[in-house]
Design a protein around this motif. Structure first.
Motif, mmCIF file in Angstrom:
data_model
loop_
_atom_site.group_PDB
_atom_site.id
_atom_site.type_symbol
_atom_site.label_atom_id
_atom_site.label_comp_id
_atom_site.label_asym_id
_atom_site.label_seq_id
_atom_site.Cartn_x
_atom_site.Cartn_y
_atom_site.Cartn_z
ATOM 1 N N SER A 1 10.318 77.755 101.365
ATOM 2 C CA SER A 1 9.007 78.392 101.224
ATOM 3 C C SER A 1 8.646 78.365 99.731
ATOM 4 O O SER A 1 9.486 78.726 98.892
ATOM 5 C CB SER A 1 9.123 79.838 101.725
ATOM 6 O OG SER A 1 8.208 80.672 101.067
ATOM 7 N N LYS B 1 -7.903 79.034 113.086
ATOM 8 C CA LYS B 1 -7.430 79.291 111.723
ATOM 9 C C LYS B 1 -7.246 77.981 110.956
ATOM 10 O O LYS B 1 -6.573 77.061 111.420
ATOM 11 C CB LYS B 1 -6.104 80.062 111.806
ATOM 12 C CG LYS B 1 -5.623 80.593 110.483
ATOM 13 C CD LYS B 1 -4.735 81.801 110.682
ATOM 14 C CE LYS B 1 -4.012 82.179 109.425
ATOM 15 N NZ LYS B 1 -3.326 83.456 109.512
ATOM 16 N N ARG C 1 1.936 86.892 106.597
ATOM 17 C CA ARG C 1 2.001 88.355 106.528
ATOM 18 C C ARG C 1 2.964 88.861 107.566
ATOM 19 O O ARG C 1 3.087 88.309 108.647
ATOM 20 C CB ARG C 1 0.616 88.940 106.792
ATOM 21 C CG ARG C 1 -0.351 88.755 105.650
ATOM 22 C CD ARG C 1 -1.736 89.214 106.052
ATOM 23 N NE ARG C 1 -1.804 90.649 106.221
ATOM 24 C CZ ARG C 1 -2.301 91.255 107.311
ATOM 25 N NH1 ARG C 1 -2.747 90.565 108.312
ATOM 26 N NH2 ARG C 1 -2.352 92.563 107.378
ATOM 27 N N ARG D 1 6.422 81.568 105.385
ATOM 28 C CA ARG D 1 6.114 82.844 106.034
ATOM 29 C C ARG D 1 4.701 83.306 105.730
ATOM 30 O O ARG D 1 4.114 82.970 104.713
ATOM 31 C CB ARG D 1 7.129 83.899 105.625
ATOM 32 C CG ARG D 1 7.332 84.038 104.157
ATOM 33 C CD ARG D 1 8.638 84.744 103.838
ATOM 34 N NE ARG D 1 8.891 84.676 102.426
ATOM 35 C CZ ARG D 1 8.328 85.460 101.529
ATOM 36 N NH1 ARG D 1 7.489 86.395 101.903
ATOM 37 N NH2 ARG D 1 8.609 85.332 100.240
HETATM 38 C C1 BTN Z 1 -0.885 84.324 106.864
HETATM 39 O O1 BTN Z 1 -1.862 83.845 107.435
HETATM 40 O O2 BTN Z 1 -0.226 85.264 107.375
HETATM 41 C C2 BTN Z 1 -0.507 83.784 105.507
HETATM 42 C C3 BTN Z 1 0.116 82.415 105.563
HETATM 43 C C4 BTN Z 1 0.542 81.921 104.183
HETATM 44 C C5 BTN Z 1 1.325 80.636 104.204
HETATM 45 C C6 BTN Z 1 1.533 80.097 102.822
HETATM 46 S S1 BTN Z 1 2.032 78.411 102.762
HETATM 47 C C7 BTN Z 1 2.404 78.545 101.052
HETATM 48 C C8 BTN Z 1 3.062 79.892 100.857
HETATM 49 N N1 BTN Z 1 4.495 79.811 101.139
HETATM 50 C C9 BTN Z 1 4.841 80.576 102.178
HETATM 51 O O3 BTN Z 1 5.982 80.711 102.632
HETATM 52 N N2 BTN Z 1 3.762 81.196 102.670
HETATM 53 C C10 BTN Z 1 2.544 80.844 101.960
#
Ligand code: BTN
Length: 227
Positions: free
Chosen positions: A11, A101, A40, A38
């Protein structure tokens, strides 16, 4: 600005948070692919090759402005994507096109008193061509039939995020209401121990969703679906 480019990472958010104490200037971590991204509340985020997955790190961010940073970052993303598609905000922080989305943003912060290090992690479905069953999502490619340049979009997004982080809270709320995808629509609102079907009316000055069946705080809502 320093841009750390990775082929594959668990991530970008985890990577950015792991190295932040070693770096002293703003930086971006961008990855072609994430294996454990990940969203929220620790939800999974589908991030195959083709999408734009990054974390933008800022130091000395006023701690009292952290709560509004998610909303302002969502507006910044919406503004950029809105040049290409009819992008709207599905409260609290999804960016959707025709109720699907197209982007989400995870904002986290580590406080050092009055200032914080803030980790702004947008996930943008740019050139993703298909999604697993059960994910109601779309991409810029699916909407327009065109391939997008992730490097150019990254710079545009960082610039827009910087601009939107500077706007006032009232202005931000007004803009959220202008682009609210769920205005006057029936929505299903899921919390830890409730699920309610309500008509979404507007977002108030505290960032709460006002509906015909109550007022909802961002922190109390795990998921919101269009009915
Ligand atoms: C959501 O809609 O709940 C938020 C999603 C966010 C995803 C992005 S991808 C780049 C960054 N790295 C992650 O692990 N999460 C965010």
């Amino acid at each position: 600005m320093l841009v750390i480019r990775l082929d594959k990472v668990t991530s970008t958010q985890d990577f950015a948070e792991a190295v932040y104490s070693l770096l002293y200037s703003e930086y971006v971590v961008v990855a072609e692919e994430q294996t454990k991204a990940r969203g929220r509340y620790g939800r999974e985020w589908y991030s195959p090759k083709g999408g734009l997955w990054f974390t933008y790190v800022k130091y000395n961010f006023p701690t009292d402005q952290v709560p509004m940073a998610t909303l302002k970052s969502s507006l910044a993303i919406r503004q950029v994507l809105g040049k290409y598609v009819d992008a709207r905000i599905r409260w609290p922080n999804d960016i959707v096109v025709n109720k699907k989305k197209i982007s989400g943003v995870l904002v986290e912060a580590i406080a050092q008193g009055e200032t914080s290090t803030i980790f702004i992690g947008p996930g943008v479905n740019t050139n993703v061509t298909a999604f697993p069953q059960g994910i109601s999502a779309t991409s810029l490619f699916l909407e327009t039939g065109k391939e997008f340049n992730n490097d150019e979009l990254l710079l545009e997004l960082v610039k827009s995020i910087d601009e939107y982080l500077k706007i006032g809270d009232k202005e931000a709320i007004e803009e959220v209401n202008r682009y609210l995808s769920i205005k006057n629509e029936k929505v299903k609102i899921y919390g830890k121990d409730f699920a309610k079907e309500c008509e979404a009316l507007f977002v108030d000055n505290y960032g709460r969703l006002i509906t015909d069946c109550g007022i909802f705080e961002v922190e109390d809502v795990l998921r919101l679906e269009s009915s």
